[in-house]
Design a protein around this motif. Structure first.
Motif, short mmCIF file in Angstrom:
data_model
loop_
_atom_site.label_atom_id
_atom_site.label_comp_id
_atom_site.label_asym_id
_atom_site.label_seq_id
_atom_site.Cartn_x
_atom_site.Cartn_y
_atom_site.Cartn_z
N GLY A 1 0.82 -1.20 0.00
CA GLY A 1 0.00 0.00 0.00
C GLY A 1 0.85 1.25 0.00
N ASN B 1 1.79 3.95 -3.23
CA ASN B 1 1.30 5.30 -2.96
C ASN B 1 2.41 6.34 -2.80
OD1 ASN B 1 -1.12 6.74 -2.78
ND2 ASN B 1 -0.94 6.92 -0.56
N LEU C 1 -6.41 1.82 -2.25
CA LEU C 1 -5.98 3.10 -2.80
C LEU C 1 -7.08 3.76 -3.64
CD1 LEU C 1 -2.29 2.32 -3.83
CD2 LEU C 1 -3.15 3.31 -1.71
N ASP D 1 -9.67 6.78 -2.42
CA ASP D 1 -9.44 8.23 -2.42
C ASP D 1 -10.55 8.98 -3.15
OD1 ASP D 1 -8.90 7.48 -4.99
OD2 ASP D 1 -6.95 8.47 -5.11
N PRO E 1 -7.53 6.19 1.99
CA PRO E 1 -6.57 5.08 1.84
C PRO E 1 -5.48 5.10 2.91
CG PRO E 1 -7.01 6.07 -0.29
CD PRO E 1 -7.65 6.95 0.73
#
Length: 524
Positions: free
Chosen positions: A357, A361, A478, A481, A488
């Motif tokens: 994650g 990101n 994710l 968002d 997220p």
């Protein structure tokens, strides 16, 4: 007598163990390359509709390429060409004033696309036009690969506990190499994704078997060192992969290039020993005696060879020869095993989910794709080196708990930092990735020490399966968002903190003998 006593007598980290470490290192090199292969082979280069059909119009043949594009393809607000649409009819007036606004009818690309080959000579995207309405197929290639990894973890974990580490490792080497190379010769998208599924399925055995083999042959004192070196092989592969991808820009040759080290792994497999722990636990005492004698000779402790009597070896495991094959059901058959499986499964899910994650990101580097890949790998080095010292000073449980806790805190801090402070957010994200990387390096060794020999490979397969679920869920998190920009980060923060809480309930394994049977766990 415990098996650790035998290892201590013949040097539990001599030339024999280092040989195993080098052999497994060779095989593991290709793994991070395949796990991150989609970043390059499925990259989407700049593209626009193919307007070569204009060559058939006599008075347009003398137009420059820029002029042809201006009369054929609408531009977006930022001035770039539309990637998925073209004018239904050429807009000749744009030759006089290309900046004029036109409301002419547009249609989807009629004759395919033209791709920018500056960065990539060829990708899956350009090979099978996985753009515009087919972008979902492009993203699906990675998901299908990791689904294969999930099921491979379960299958190879069970096979390794039933038939032995060594032979199943060879099966993983050979099948992984064959399916990967075959995928590079794919003539259709469907053929490619099917072969990618089986590639993920087959190479998973390398991950889980090599880790367990290293742990089962090394003494207590050096288990943490082996665990960290094992983890650094992943970092090394990730860093080198960036260089390979930079020079090999055709997707077919890139797959072949990152798979080729398996040829050397297959050659060196002949020197790979079977796990003596597994042999003893399965009553194969003569074979265990043979490998232990080889270990003693290589480590220069030949004076101990005569002490390896089958009666002595059988005493190292409570039950000697096990009366039945073990399966995944044994993970939940008894109370303590059931609790252990539930806890480690949650921790593996949380570790993998937080790690990927955060990785997916991290933004704001301003670097190209190759430098970004190399930077991601470098971030892991200080984190994993520090793990080596932490495992010795504070133990496995505190290291795992602390790493997940700090990763969660970093995720939480990024929620509070204003969006305009992009540099600060990026720095915090990098620190968070370092902590999540440390948690990954720790949990692999930690889990190997928590489970008994008779079911250790099954347990690692199950935990790896849980980790791959965490990987698969990360991209979906994710997407939240769209609901709230920081949702997220909040979800990943909660997941990391949950993992820290559960990890704190596991028993410490520092300076302890590895459990050999399920009864050892139930007596704890």
């Amino acid at each position: 007598m415990k098996f650790e006593n035998i290892l201590a007598d013949i040097n539990g980290f001599g030339r024999f163990q280092k040989m195993i470490l080098v052999i497994t290192f060779i095989g593991r090199f290709t793994l991070p390359c395949h796990f991150m292969l989609n970043n390059f082979i499925a990259a989407v280069p700049s593209h626009h509709c193919d307007v070569s059909s204009l060559d058939e119009v006599f008075f347009l043949r003398n137009l420059s390429q820029a002029e042809r594009l201006s009369v054929s393809i609408p531009v977006k607000e930022d001035g770039s060409l539309n990637s998925c649409q073209m004018f239904a009819e050429p807009q000749y007036h744009l030759l006089l004033n290309s900046s004029s606004i036109t409301a002419a009818a547009v249609v989807p690309c009629q004759d395919g696309w033209v791709y920018d080959n500056t960065t990539f000579k060829s990708t899956l995207t350009s090979q099978w036009d996985l753009v515009c309405g087919s972008t979902g197929k492009n993203k699906a290639t990675a998901s299908i690969f990791f689904i294969g990894v999930m099921f491979g973890a379960i299958t190879f974990g069970s096979l390794s506990d039933r038939f032995g580490r060594r032979i199943v490792l060879l099966v993983s080497y050979v099948s992984g190499m064959l399916t990967a190379v075959a995928s590079s010769f794919s003539t259709s998208y469907v053929m490619f994704v099917v072969l990618r599924f089986f590639t993920g399925f087959c190479i998973t055995g390398i991950i889980i078997i090599s880790s367990v083999l290293n742990v089962e042959w090394v003494d207590i004192e050096h288990r943490k060192l082996v665990g960290v070196i094992d983890s650094l092989s992943w970092t090394f592969g990730s860093a080198v992969f960036a260089a390979i991808a930079y020079f090999v820009t055709d997707w077919r040759w890139l797959i072949v290039s990152v798979t080729s080290p398996l040829t050397l792994a297959i050659i060196t497999w002949r020197w790979m020993p079977e796990s003596a722990r597994w042999l003893i636990a399965n009553g194969k005492l003569a074979q265990a005696q043979m490998y232990l004698k080889e270990c003693a000779k290589m480590n220069g402790t030949t004076e101990m060879i005569d002490t390896f009597k089958t009666e002595t070896l059988s005493a190292t495991v409570v039950n000697g020869k096990r009366s039945r094959p073990y399966s995944y059901s044994d993970l939940i058959r008894t109370p303590n095993m059931r609790k252990l499986a539930l806890r480690t499964g949650i921790v593996w899910f949380c570790v993998a989910n937080a790690f990927y994650g955060i990785s997916f990101n991290i933004t704001g580097f301003g670097l190209n794709i190759y430098l970004t890949q190399f930077t991601y790998a470098l971030i892991e080095v200080p984190a994993k080196v520090s793990v080596y010292y932490l495992l010795k000073k504070i133990g496995r449980r505190r290291t795992e708990t602390g790493a997940l806790l700090m990763a969660g805190i970093c995720l939480g801090i990024n929620i509070l930092i204003p969006k305009r402070m992009s540099i600060m957010r990026t720095v915090v994200a990098i620190i968070g990735k370092g902590f999540s990387s440390a948690s990954f390096a720790t949990i692999i060794l930690y889990s190997s020490e928590l489970y008994p020999t008779v079911i250790r490979q099954n347990a690692i397969g199950y935990n790896s399966f849980m980790a791959r679920i965490g990987v698969a869920v990360a991209p979906l998190i994710l997407l939240l968002d769209e609901v709230w920009k920081d949702l997220p980060q909040l979800v990943l923060c909660v997941v990391a903190l949950l993992g820290a809480i559960v990890a704190s309930t596991l028993s410490e394994t520092r300076n302890r003998c590895l459990p050999e049977t399920i009864e050892d766990i139930e007596r704890q």
